[in-house]
Design an enzyme around this catalytic site. Structure first.
Site, PDB file in Angstrom:
ATOM      1  N   GLY A  11       0.816  -1.220   0.000  1.00  0.00           N
ATOM      2  CA  GLY A  11       0.000   0.000   0.000  1.00  0.00           C
ATOM      3  C   GLY A  11       0.840   1.256   0.000  1.00  0.00           C
ATOM      4  O   GLY A  11       2.084   1.208  -0.050  1.00  0.00           O
ATOM      5  N   CYS A 150      -5.007  10.888   9.461  1.00  0.00           N
ATOM      6  CA  CYS A 150      -4.272  12.025   8.911  1.00  0.00           C
ATOM      7  C   CYS A 150      -5.061  13.324   9.098  1.00  0.00           C
ATOM      8  O   CYS A 150      -4.501  14.350   9.512  1.00  0.00           O
ATOM      9  CB  CYS A 150      -3.925  11.797   7.453  1.00  0.00           C
ATOM     10  N   ASN A 313       0.221  13.715   4.351  1.00  0.00           N
ATOM     11  CA  ASN A 313      -0.611  12.671   4.964  1.00  0.00           C
ATOM     12  C   ASN A 313       0.076  11.306   5.017  1.00  0.00           C
ATOM     13  O   ASN A 313      -0.237  10.503   5.894  1.00  0.00           O
ATOM     14  CB  ASN A 313      -1.948  12.535   4.240  1.00  0.00           C
TER      15      ASN A 313
END
EC number: 1.2.1.38
Lengths: 346, 346, 346, 346
Positions: A11, A150, A313
């Site tokens: 990811g 985030c 983020n």
């Protein structure tokens, strides 16, 4: 040298952790776990890291569970994380989780925002909310570090000095976010023709990170809204909190609050008062780094304030803060491996 | 008023055809067909057209086959188009197909580039390659108009004057294309974090539109390569053909060739010779319109030429050219409904 | 600890050097020079570096000439650099110049491409073309290191293995470049409405970096063209060289050439052969780092090759290579301070 | 056929008016005025319109003042407009001004927001604020039509139904704007490396369009703030008004207010209630058209509302509304020449 296992290695947060681990002087990668891509070279999924991991392939969860590690980063989907966390802890590994599984202390709040029972309830008491700016001492030596949202991180850090001082009456918070928030998978909304240059208000009032924000700031939900707009960015969150103060204040007083909160923080930078167009931070100025910028502007009358923050983020909003937590959990200096400077303009 | 049916109405070319039909003084929408979204309002899928079709919903293929229409636009996937074309023709409708099913006259070429047998072989003789700049007379009154490839259109129009004059020795053609070329569906490569600001060379030498280009220019494949790079655009194709002339030429001679080819063409604009940075066209200057711009630059020595074109892939590269073909097929003025000016800067 | 002076500290290459110096374990900033902003805080111009230089201001050239330094980086405009270089050398400082003043050995070539007499002709013999991949040994301990052109670097590294092997017949090279190539100043073309999503062919055949490319590859100009297209990027160069080989070759032979040239190079990565869409590099995969990626694809027939490279123009195309040169000149390990990993996706 | 003169024809609003005039069935261009580019072909400045004005050049102000016209569009800088307006009126021309010179009725407000005395005070009584949604009847046959601010238009239309109903207690309004708001000229902030992907809060509370908003909504300034953020867009404004209602309301009541205000408006579209992510409009859905979309979302408790609008700042925010005004002033149907549909995705 600590050996770290990375779960969810294909990811975006996983890729960012791989970048951080490769540059960390006290960590080495024990394994990069992927069910779907086990056996495939890591550089195929993360081409920018090919040279850093020239002969490394993903391993299956089963293989990973056989191997050894001092600490496990879990960049797994919500729900899947808690279960793996239990197994890792049982093998004596410390765990830094990036999912939402351990963020909310109140099971009812978890249920409400994530639409599911709290996973692994037996572990909940052990998890520490992984924002060092709030929980540094608890994080030292911790076994189980929770990730942070985030948008929650951005909102919390923008408002913390006001909340602590008890002067925050209410705030309408909105975050402008990049497409990497959605992860590597993609959905219809992330298809480039729809997403490019979008100004899509994903949620006007109640993004699910609101639960974290209220918990950590100690505020009732009636006082806050949290809206999110998807904008043309890959990385970055800008948080603008349109807040009302409970009494008129002057600039100097606010500077004292913000400097008091962040003066010693290694990764929080206050925006300068002048030039005035630099008071509100832009996430482009922290790209690729673990830094977060915080600033504010006070309207005439002294009651309306725009409190703001900007971060990357994938870094301060995910992998960077996770590494801060891991450093603290392992007894390393908190900033170790996190001194990269922002890349700008980019 | 001609009644037109639109098949594949939820896609990007379908959306563009809906925009064109809504503004066409001699056409009205008979039906907008979608298997997956039958019954849903058109404005949900195409929010920019909500006000133009306030009470219109998609219909299923079965419903559409019951209805009446003078002409059917088929914006269906390759392979599915040919079959529906046969049914439409059998009901007496004219057909303008946007797929690749009828583009290649040589079944062997179709097999090679599309990896499948030619669909509906009985219809192949009836289809006309739908580029009016090449086949205007055949298109008048035609029953079955084939679509054109957007990259093929760009390459053909950049090189046509040279090919016709017999002075094109060889060319290495490359197209820079926007994300809307991939359609509304999306794939992993179109996920915004991967696609944003990409410079991804999708194919270095042999994009499948090469078959069309060779067929229409009458050139052997050994003389051409066709590369495609995905760039940060939603709409637009820029084609740069790095060509070699079979003999040294001078600018004046080339201007005569290009003016001769396009002087009367309603949608082809030649770039000016001066200022020199405007010689090579930019697709931003034709956005939203049916225009194509063509230009060239000649290197010292007179043998190396950069021949170039730019168009909007959803308009002149798909829906716009399809409407030109429909106008010709129906006996209407070719430019009817296509006079919108480019939107720039945007 | 070496003390380094930075001239031209407000520009984009200047900002990037400040980022590198801040992270370099053996360098410290002696002064950051700016005529126009002397006395102003560095963080006002480079907000992303405010925390790294909390109390640093720009100094005037006059002040800088009074100070001490071991080495001077000159990020000054072409023409202004050479003069300052002489002064620095006279004070016993080593000089790493980023301008074009010392790149071309042939005065006639300099005149032609830069429209001016060679500046400081007395120094020309002392300058070393600063590309370590070509001149590593000469750079060790050098007093005067020349900068490199970003497009030139990209083109040279894409073609070097072919040129060295004597198999490069000719090439039509084109670079796609980001807006940071134009520097911090801006011109009409860099105004956002004109530049955003542009595909502007700035020069079709003869960008001024062509002189460097021919000089360093040892090729006559008749064999090469060098075109440049401004694309939607801030940082990055992608170079595609559409080359013709002087004889048919097979893949294995080419791999031997490229591996032979770059196998030991610390900053050059070869793209993998598979998956095929990763053969041609994308500058997004090297963002913020000093790495350059090189790849190729061979067309059927074995004579037409697409040789390609990608780099970050502010790093490997400017400041990064300059730091490599400075390290070599100062006797430090070449890679010191340059191990940051690319930031992707961003 | 009305003959229209265009002053300020090289700017962005000027270019947009040229696009509109070219497509207007009842207007023809009398002259396109530019002091700096008089004598130069129009297509050099506006390459997308070259074919629409094949042999047209800019004329000097002096020439323009000799010529005849029925109506003059003034797309001139603030301050310069009023003077020229007087001259045009004196020659019997109607005037549609796009500057801010005639927007504010209160001279004190003009002084405050524009830092200058009101220009041409003798004409102030004659100007009509050019937003047909508010002043349609006054605009019919008017001699002097004032332009509107793009952000002001967005804010006014988002809030008008609430203000009219007397339920708007206060609102913190913020606009996200594209780079074309700054005009064709450019400044340091519009240099592509700085502007690309920016999230720059230009003004947190008091953008100068606030004066217009208060005037037209009839609200005291204490109730409103107007912030502006520059985002990655060329065209487009999205306005989000975080408003508080003076009493709790339910959705149905709000729909009645919004439908009542805009049900008959030819260019205002209400966003649908479902799907919920389409409630807040995105300017991409109106690109290139004169449409404005308005929507809202109501938070739990019924007091906090997000009222929003989206428009193309060069169209409904400038040239499009100006043409609406011109149509009304000339006695033409208001929508004439403004029926182009949005281009999406683009």
């Amino acid at each position: 040298m600590f050996r770290v296992a990375l779960w969810g290695a294909t990811g975006l947060a996983g890729g960012e952790l791989l970048r951080l681990i490769a540059g960390h002087p006290n960590m080495e990668l024990a394994c990069a776990v992927s069910r779907g891509r086990a056996g495939q070279p890591l550089g195929g999924t993360h081409p920018h890291l090919r040279h850093a991991y020239p002969s490394c392939s993903f391993v299956s969860p089963e293989e990973a569970r056989e191997g050894e590690a001092d600490l496990a980063f879990l960049a797994l989907p919500h729900g899947a994380s808690a279960e793996e966390a239990g197994r890792c802890l049982a093998r004596g590994q410390k765990v830094v989780d990036l999912s939402a599984d351990f963020r909310l202390r109140d099971p009812e709040a978890h249920r409400r925002w994530y639409g599911a029972e709290v996973p692994a309830p037996e572990l909940r008491g052990r998890g520490v909310y992984g924002l060092p700016e709030l929980h540094r001492e608890e994080l030292r030596g911790a076994d189980l570090v929770s990730g942070v949202g985030c948008n929650a991180t951005a909102a919390i850090l923008a408002l913390l000095p006001l909340a602590r001082a008890g002067v925050l009456e209410e705030a309408r918070v909105e975050c402008r976010v990049g497409s990497s928030e959605g992860g590597a998978g993609g959905d219809e909304g992330s298809h480039h023709p729809w997403r490019s240059r979008a100004l899509r208000v994903v949620t006007p009032f109640a993004h699910r990170h609101l639960g974290e924000v209220c918990q950590e700031l100690g505020l009732e939900e009636e006082r806050l809204t949290l809206g999110v707009t998807a904008v043309e960015l890959v990385r970055g969150v800008q948080c603008l909190a349109h807040a009302t103060l409970s009494r008129p204040m002057v600039e100097g007083e606010l500077w004292r609050l913000y400097r008091g909160a962040y003066g010693e923080e290694p990764f929080v930078d206050l925006c300068p008062a002048r030039p005035s167009h630099q008071r509100i931070p832009d996430p482009r100025h922290v790209l690729g780094s673990n830094r977060v910028r915080v600033g504010f502007a006070l309207a005439e009358g002294g009651r309306r304030i725009l409190a703001a923050s900007a971060l990357d983020n994938l870094m301060k909003g995910a992998a960077g803060t996770a590494l801060q937590g891991a450093n603290l959990a392992l007894g390393l200096p908190e900033t170790r491996g996190l001194d990269m400077l922002p890349v700008f303009p980019a």
